[in-house]
Design a protein around this motif. Structure first.
Motif, short mmCIF file in Angstrom:
data_model
loop_
_atom_site.label_atom_id
_atom_site.label_comp_id
_atom_site.label_asym_id
_atom_site.label_seq_id
_atom_site.Cartn_x
_atom_site.Cartn_y
_atom_site.Cartn_z
N VAL A 138 65.61 -3.20 62.96
CA VAL A 138 63.93 -3.17 62.85
C VAL A 138 63.68 -1.87 61.88
O VAL A 138 64.16 -0.97 62.08
N CYS A 139 62.49 -2.16 61.07
CA CYS A 139 61.86 -0.97 60.40
C CYS A 139 60.73 -0.74 60.95
O CYS A 139 59.71 -1.27 60.70
N PRO A 140 60.84 0.45 61.91
CA PRO A 140 59.59 0.75 62.59
C PRO A 140 58.46 1.07 61.71
O PRO A 140 58.60 1.36 60.57
N SER A 141 57.32 1.04 62.29
CA SER A 141 55.91 1.17 61.53
C SER A 141 55.80 2.73 61.30
O SER A 141 54.99 3.12 60.29
N GLU A 142 56.62 3.67 61.93
CA GLU A 142 56.61 5.25 61.51
C GLU A 142 57.34 5.35 60.34
O GLU A 142 57.10 6.51 59.66
N HIS A 143 58.15 4.45 59.57
CA HIS A 143 58.63 4.63 58.58
C HIS A 143 57.81 4.42 57.56
O HIS A 143 57.09 3.50 57.27
N ARG A 144 57.47 5.27 56.36
CA ARG A 144 56.41 5.36 55.42
C ARG A 144 56.97 4.78 54.13
O ARG A 144 58.37 5.02 53.80
N HIS A 145 56.61 3.92 53.36
CA HIS A 145 56.72 3.62 51.94
C HIS A 145 55.64 3.84 50.92
O HIS A 145 54.64 4.00 51.24
N THR A 146 55.96 3.87 49.60
CA THR A 146 55.12 3.79 48.68
C THR A 146 54.40 2.49 48.47
O THR A 146 54.97 1.53 49.15
N GLY A 162 57.05 -0.07 47.72
CA GLY A 162 57.95 -0.40 48.62
C GLY A 162 59.26 0.36 48.83
O GLY A 162 59.97 0.11 49.76
N SER A 163 59.17 1.42 47.98
CA SER A 163 60.44 2.55 48.12
C SER A 163 60.22 3.36 49.43
O SER A 163 59.11 3.78 49.69
N PRO A 164 61.11 3.53 50.37
CA PRO A 164 61.21 4.26 51.30
C PRO A 164 60.76 5.57 51.27
O PRO A 164 61.50 6.26 50.18
N LEU A 165 59.89 6.29 51.94
CA LEU A 165 59.55 7.68 51.99
C LEU A 165 60.41 8.42 53.08
O LEU A 165 60.45 9.64 53.03
N GLU A 175 62.98 9.73 55.27
CA GLU A 175 64.74 9.95 55.31
C GLU A 175 65.40 9.06 56.09
O GLU A 175 65.13 8.84 57.13
N GLY A 176 66.53 8.45 55.58
CA GLY A 176 67.51 7.69 56.31
C GLY A 176 67.05 6.15 56.45
O GLY A 176 67.69 5.23 57.02
N CYS A 177 65.71 5.86 55.87
CA CYS A 177 65.41 4.47 55.91
C CYS A 177 65.78 3.78 54.59
O CYS A 177 65.61 4.19 53.45
N THR A 178 66.56 2.65 54.78
CA THR A 178 67.03 1.72 53.32
C THR A 178 65.97 1.09 52.86
O THR A 178 66.12 0.33 51.70
N GLY A 179 64.65 0.88 53.39
CA GLY A 179 63.71 0.11 52.76
C GLY A 179 63.45 -1.34 53.55
O GLY A 179 64.46 -1.68 54.41
N ARG A 180 62.68 -1.81 53.29
CA ARG A 180 62.25 -3.03 54.06
C ARG A 180 62.84 -4.17 53.12
O ARG A 180 62.32 -4.58 52.17
N GLU A 181 63.53 -5.10 53.85
CA GLU A 181 64.10 -6.44 53.10
C GLU A 181 63.43 -7.57 53.35
O GLU A 181 63.13 -8.40 52.52
N ARG A 182 62.83 -7.60 54.66
CA ARG A 182 62.33 -8.96 54.84
C ARG A 182 61.29 -8.75 56.08
O ARG A 182 61.10 -7.94 56.68
N PHE A 183 60.43 -9.62 56.11
CA PHE A 183 59.40 -9.71 57.48
C PHE A 183 59.42 -11.10 58.24
O PHE A 183 59.75 -12.28 57.54
N LEU A 184 59.48 -11.11 59.47
CA LEU A 184 59.27 -12.27 60.08
C LEU A 184 58.09 -12.17 61.17
O LEU A 184 57.86 -11.14 61.73
N ALA A 185 57.52 -13.41 61.20
CA ALA A 185 56.33 -13.48 61.96
C ALA A 185 56.76 -14.09 63.22
O ALA A 185 57.52 -15.27 62.91
N THR A 186 56.62 -13.83 64.53
CA THR A 186 56.87 -14.29 65.55
C THR A 186 55.36 -14.63 66.60
O THR A 186 54.70 -13.88 66.55
N CYS A 187 55.26 -15.67 67.41
CA CYS A 187 54.22 -15.96 68.09
C CYS A 187 54.64 -15.77 69.33
O CYS A 187 55.61 -15.97 70.09
N SER A 188 53.61 -15.31 70.28
CA SER A 188 53.57 -15.05 71.76
C SER A 188 54.11 -16.40 72.29
O SER A 188 54.47 -16.17 73.73
N CYS A 189 54.03 -17.46 71.99
CA CYS A 189 54.26 -18.80 72.55
C CYS A 189 55.63 -18.92 72.76
O CYS A 189 56.26 -19.91 73.54
N LYS A 190 56.38 -18.18 72.07
CA LYS A 190 57.98 -17.89 72.16
C LYS A 190 58.73 -19.25 71.52
O LYS A 190 59.82 -19.60 71.61
#
Length: 97
Positions: A17-25, A28-31, A33-48
């Motif tokens: 998981v790429c935490p929300s604390e990881h900042r990006h330009t 999309g380039s990571p700002l 340190e140690g973050c490789t960048g966000r590759e993909r996003f998944l949406a999930t519903c509370s209904c599981k």
């Protein structure tokens, strides 16, 4: 009726998981340190019972979630049909239901 809430989560290329604390330009380039960048996003519903397919943008993942939520609305909350058949029915004063 259960409330469906959607959560969009960002993932690194290695599947962590790429935490929300990881900042990006804005590009999309990571700002952070140690973050490789966000590759993909998944949406999930509370209904599981629903998870979106991977998407490359957060906006698209959120849109998939909005569509899932709207599909879960009962018929009484669904917007009225806007097609020609509904218009003909409204215009016919002698029509029987």
């Amino acid at each position: 009726m259960a409330r469906h809430s959607i959560t969009v989560t960002a993932y690194h290329a290695d599947g962590t998981v790429c935490p929300s604390e990881h900042r990006h330009t804005t590009g999309g380039s990571p700002l952070t340190e140690g973050c490789t960048g966000r590759e993909r996003f998944l949406a999930t519903c509370s209904c599981k019972q629903w998870t979106s397919g991977p998407s490359s943008t957060k906006t698209y993942a959120a849109e998939q979630g909005r569509r899932h939520r709207s599909d879960q609305l009962p018929a009484k909350f669904a917007p009225p049909s806007k097609g020609p058949a509904a218009l003909r029915k409204l215009l016919r004063f002698d029509a029987e239901d």
